[in-house]
Design a protein around this motif. Sequence first.
Motif, PDB file in Angstrom:
ATOM      1  N   ILE A   1       1.456   9.103  -6.391  1.00 44.71           N
ATOM      2  CA  ILE A   1       1.691  10.642  -6.243  1.00 44.71           C
ATOM      3  C   ILE A   1       2.475  11.115  -7.300  1.00 44.71           C
ATOM      4  N   LEU A   2       3.391   9.645  -8.054  1.00 48.73           N
ATOM      5  CA  LEU A   2       4.590   9.915  -8.951  1.00 48.73           C
ATOM      6  C   LEU A   2       3.880  10.678 -10.140  1.00 48.73           C
ATOM      7  N   VAL A   3       2.749   9.860 -10.419  1.00 49.39           N
ATOM      8  CA  VAL A   3       1.687   9.897 -11.367  1.00 49.39           C
ATOM      9  C   VAL A   3       0.847  11.671 -11.309  1.00 49.39           C
ATOM     10  N   PHE A   4       0.250  11.209 -10.284  1.00 48.47           N
ATOM     11  CA  PHE A   4      -0.416  12.232 -10.067  1.00 48.47           C
ATOM     12  C   PHE A   4       0.379  14.076 -10.057  1.00 48.47           C
ATOM     13  N   GLU A   5       1.952  14.360  -9.625  1.00 45.06           N
ATOM     14  CA  GLU A   5       2.489  15.541  -9.943  1.00 45.06           C
ATOM     15  C   GLU A   5       2.970  15.207 -11.032  1.00 45.06           C
ATOM     16  N   LYS A   6       3.374  14.166 -11.853  1.00 43.90           N
ATOM     17  CA  LYS A   6       3.520  14.240 -13.734  1.00 43.90           C
ATOM     18  C   LYS A   6       2.052  15.057 -14.065  1.00 43.90           C
ATOM     19  N   LYS A   7       0.896  14.391 -13.720  1.00 40.68           N
ATOM     20  CA  LYS A   7       0.004  14.931 -14.169  1.00 40.68           C
ATOM     21  C   LYS A   7      -0.684  16.481 -13.871  1.00 40.68           C
ATOM     22  N   ILE A   8      -0.260  17.225 -12.887  1.00 39.42           N
ATOM     23  CA  ILE A   8      -0.577  17.996 -12.457  1.00 39.42           C
ATOM     24  C   ILE A   8       0.514  19.418 -12.572  1.00 39.42           C
ATOM     25  N   ARG A   9       1.240  18.439 -13.093  1.00 39.34           N
ATOM     26  CA  ARG A   9       2.789  19.870 -14.421  1.00 39.34           C
ATOM     27  C   ARG A   9       2.559  20.104 -15.307  1.00 39.34           C
TER      28      ARG A   9
ATOM     29  N   VAL B   1       0.801  -0.714  -0.440  1.00 35.99           N
ATOM     30  CA  VAL B   1      -0.446  -0.227   0.317  1.00 35.99           C
ATOM     31  C   VAL B   1       0.627   1.594  -0.239  1.00 35.99           C
ATOM     32  N   THR B   2       1.974   1.414   0.862  1.00 33.31           N
ATOM     33  CA  THR B   2       2.969   2.427   0.967  1.00 33.31           C
ATOM     34  C   THR B   2       3.457   2.866  -0.641  1.00 33.31           C
ATOM     35  N   ARG B   3       4.077   2.035  -0.952  1.00 30.94           N
ATOM     36  CA  ARG B   3       4.792   1.541  -2.370  1.00 30.94           C
ATOM     37  C   ARG B   3       3.234   2.179  -3.310  1.00 30.94           C
ATOM     38  N   PHE B   4       2.636   1.383  -3.472  1.00 33.07           N
ATOM     39  CA  PHE B   4       1.467   1.698  -4.429  1.00 33.07           C
ATOM     40  C   PHE B   4       0.950   3.318  -4.410  1.00 33.07           C
ATOM     41  N   LYS B   5       1.108   3.855  -2.905  1.00 25.10           N
ATOM     42  CA  LYS B   5       0.478   5.128  -2.940  1.00 25.10           C
ATOM     43  C   LYS B   5       1.743   5.833  -3.459  1.00 25.10           C
ATOM     44  N   GLN B   6       2.900   5.791  -3.290  1.00 22.14           N
ATOM     45  CA  GLN B   6       4.455   6.430  -3.452  1.00 22.14           C
ATOM     46  C   GLN B   6       4.450   6.742  -4.608  1.00 22.14           C
ATOM     47  N   VAL B   7       3.697   5.078  -5.984  1.00 17.85           N
ATOM     48  CA  VAL B   7       3.783   5.537  -7.372  1.00 17.85           C
ATOM     49  C   VAL B   7       2.522   6.427  -7.895  1.00 17.85           C
TER      50      VAL B   7
END
Length: 86
Positions: free
Chosen positions: A15-23, A7-13
């Motif tokens: 987060i990375l996807v969202f940060e890229k999308k938001i940018r 769950v922790t690792r999946f959340k980290q992934v």
Amino acid sequence: NGDPMFVTRFKQVLILVFEKKIRSFPNIWQYENTLPSDYAQEILISGIMGIIQLWTKKGGEEPIEQIAQIITKTRHLSADDIAKNI
């Protein structure tokens, strides 16, 4: 998967996807300073994680495309709109 590290690792992934999308969509936040970014991020990620966890708990009954549509819809609804479905 019941492994807390999953769950922790999946959340980290996520987060990375969202940060890229938001940018890639600079105007995505209409209310930039309404919430601290770490809280806004947690709300988004937790909602997606909750949907995925419920889906897996139910044995993946719905097709993945339907789950993707549900996740997408929730990103455009207010908490009040979602609560009307309870």
